[in-house]
Enzyme design. Structure first.
Site, PDB file in Angstrom:
ATOM      1  N   GLY A  12      -8.731  -2.470   8.697  1.00 48.04           N
ATOM      2  CA  GLY A  12      -9.616  -3.457   7.808  1.00 48.04           C
ATOM      3  C   GLY A  12      -9.495  -4.777   8.399  1.00 48.04           C
ATOM      4  N   ASN A  45     -12.430   7.924   5.238  1.00 47.88           N
ATOM      5  CA  ASN A  45     -11.261   7.676   4.266  1.00 47.88           C
ATOM      6  C   ASN A  45     -11.725   6.678   3.068  1.00 47.88           C
ATOM      7  OD1 ASN A  45      -8.691   7.009   2.875  1.00 47.88           O
ATOM      8  ND2 ASN A  45      -7.903   6.118   4.576  1.00 47.88           N
ATOM      9  N   SER A  56     -11.281  -0.244  12.190  1.00 49.06           N
ATOM     10  CA  SER A  56     -12.544  -1.232  12.166  1.00 49.06           C
ATOM     11  C   SER A  56     -13.362  -0.468  13.097  1.00 49.06           C
ATOM     12  CB  SER A  56     -11.934  -2.769  12.758  1.00 49.06           C
ATOM     13  OG  SER A  56     -11.099  -3.242  11.676  1.00 49.06           O
ATOM     14  N   LYS A  81     -10.229   5.802   0.618  1.00 46.40           N
ATOM     15  CA  LYS A  81      -9.129   4.977  -0.043  1.00 46.40           C
ATOM     16  C   LYS A  81      -9.355   4.994  -1.487  1.00 46.40           C
ATOM     17  CE  LYS A  81      -8.657   2.390   4.268  1.00 46.40           C
ATOM     18  NZ  LYS A  81      -8.057   1.420   4.877  1.00 46.40           N
ATOM     19  N   GLU A 116      -4.134   4.866  14.536  1.00 43.20           N
ATOM     20  CA  GLU A 116      -4.625   3.878  13.878  1.00 43.20           C
ATOM     21  C   GLU A 116      -3.483   2.627  14.108  1.00 43.20           C
ATOM     22  OE1 GLU A 116      -7.583   5.340  10.804  1.00 43.20           O
ATOM     23  OE2 GLU A 116      -5.395   5.039   9.581  1.00 43.20           O
ATOM     24  N   GLY A 120     -12.567   3.890   7.722  1.00 43.77           N
ATOM     25  CA  GLY A 120     -12.104   3.369   6.325  1.00 43.77           C
ATOM     26  C   GLY A 120     -13.337   2.712   5.595  1.00 43.77           C
ATOM     27  N   GLY A 121     -13.570   1.487   5.927  1.00 48.97           N
ATOM     28  CA  GLY A 121     -14.517   0.585   5.273  1.00 48.97           C
ATOM     29  C   GLY A 121     -15.980   1.314   5.635  1.00 48.97           C
ATOM     30  N   GLU A 131      -0.714   2.896   4.992  1.00 50.82           N
ATOM     31  CA  GLU A 131      -0.879   2.194   3.977  1.00 50.82           C
ATOM     32  C   GLU A 131       0.141   3.100   2.967  1.00 50.82           C
ATOM     33  OE1 GLU A 131      -4.935   2.183   2.836  1.00 50.82           O
ATOM     34  OE2 GLU A 131      -5.291   0.841   4.432  1.00 50.82           O
ATOM     35  N   HIS A 136      -0.975   7.948   6.432  1.00 53.58           N
ATOM     36  CA  HIS A 136      -1.556   6.758   6.797  1.00 53.58           C
ATOM     37  C   HIS A 136      -0.608   5.594   6.492  1.00 53.58           C
ATOM     38  CE1 HIS A 136      -4.388   3.523   6.184  1.00 53.58           C
ATOM     39  NE2 HIS A 136      -5.310   4.425   6.487  1.00 53.58           N
TER      40      HIS A 136
END
Ligand code: PEP
Length: 253
Positions: free
Chosen positions: A174, A9, A214, A11, A168, A235-236, A98, A96
């Site tokens: 994150g 993802n 994470s 983002k 999640e 993500g990251g 967010e 998600h």
């Protein structure tokens, strides 16, 4: 057998040139060393059509990070499920945390999005998960159950076959704080049990349930070794090809 999936993802990261460079690198790396799982990259809308022309779709699936809750028309700035599909994308992330938190996406809105995504032939990576306060109050099971009931449990079993669940925990996204593999397995098994209660054992056994929060190359092997964890939503660590490849390789461990 349910699919093992590692999905990225991106983002709101990477301009078009940077996104093209990352997709190109990933495509080359995975052509040279075939993954042992399905790989998906979910990119900003503007990247989709270009990235679709770059990747080998046999090896890398493509997805959007969102789609509109309306089919078409006067909704300035929105991107419909049909438009997403027309780029060559196969997936869309919906729900998600967010989007739920910053854009006020309610279970009812997400239900509309899920229906439109499926009607347009997209597979949905549907995200669920509790906040830190909810985990501390031991409400995580009730939270994920309500999220499923609110947006996807109205589907028929045939439609539900196109849903991938991503658990999640919001407190792990994150933050560098990962759920322990035992914590994750416990709630993944619970999620599978409520899918079984709704749709029967066969559907539940065929549903891929990904962990997100994470996840990185160092913790992915332990998480993916758990029986009810079928991969990750990343993500990251999906923003650099070597980091993402490290997680994909956890399925080779
Ligand atoms: C996510 O937002 O889907 C996610 C899992 O992020 P990260 O891997 O950066 O925690």
């Amino acid at each position: 057998m349910r699919k093992k999936i590692v999905a990225g993802n991106w983002k709101m990261n990477k301009n078009l040139q940077e996104g093209v460079a990352l997709a190109t690198e990933l495509n080359e790396v995975l052509a040279a060393d075939k993954p042992n799982c399905d790989v998906v990259i979910c990119t900003p809308f503007i990247h989709l059509a270009t990235v679709s022309g770059i990747i080998n779709h046999e090896v890398i699936g493509l997805g959007a990070e969102n789609c509109a809750d309306k089919a078409s028309g006067a909704y300035t700035g929105e991107v419909s499920a049909e438009m997403v599909k027309s780029t060559g994308a196969e997936y869309v992330i919906l729900g998600h945390s967010e989007r739920r938190e910053y854009y006020n996406e309610t279970p009812a809105i997400l239900k509309e999005k899920v229906d439109l995504a499926l009607a347009n032939g997209l597979k949905v990576i549907f995200c669920i998960g509790e906040s830190l306060a909810q985990r501390e109050a031991n409400e995580q099971n009730a939270v994920v159950k309500a999220e499923l009931e609110g947006s996807v449990f109205h589907l028929t079993p045939e439609q539900f076959a196109n849903i991938v669940i991503a658990y999640e925990p919001i407190w792990a996204i994150g933050t560098g704080k990962t759920a322990t593999s035992d914590q994750a397995e416990e709630i993944h098994a619970y999620i599978r049990s409520i899918i079984a209660a709704q749709y029967g054992n066969e559907v539940a056994e065929n549903t891929s349930i990904l962990y997100g929060g994470s996840c990185k190359a160092s913790n992915a092997p332990e998480l993916f070794a758990k029986p009810d964890i079928d991969g990750g939503l990343i993500g990251g660590a999906s923003l650099k090809a070597p980091d993402f490849k490290g997680i994909i390789d956890a399925w080779k461990a």
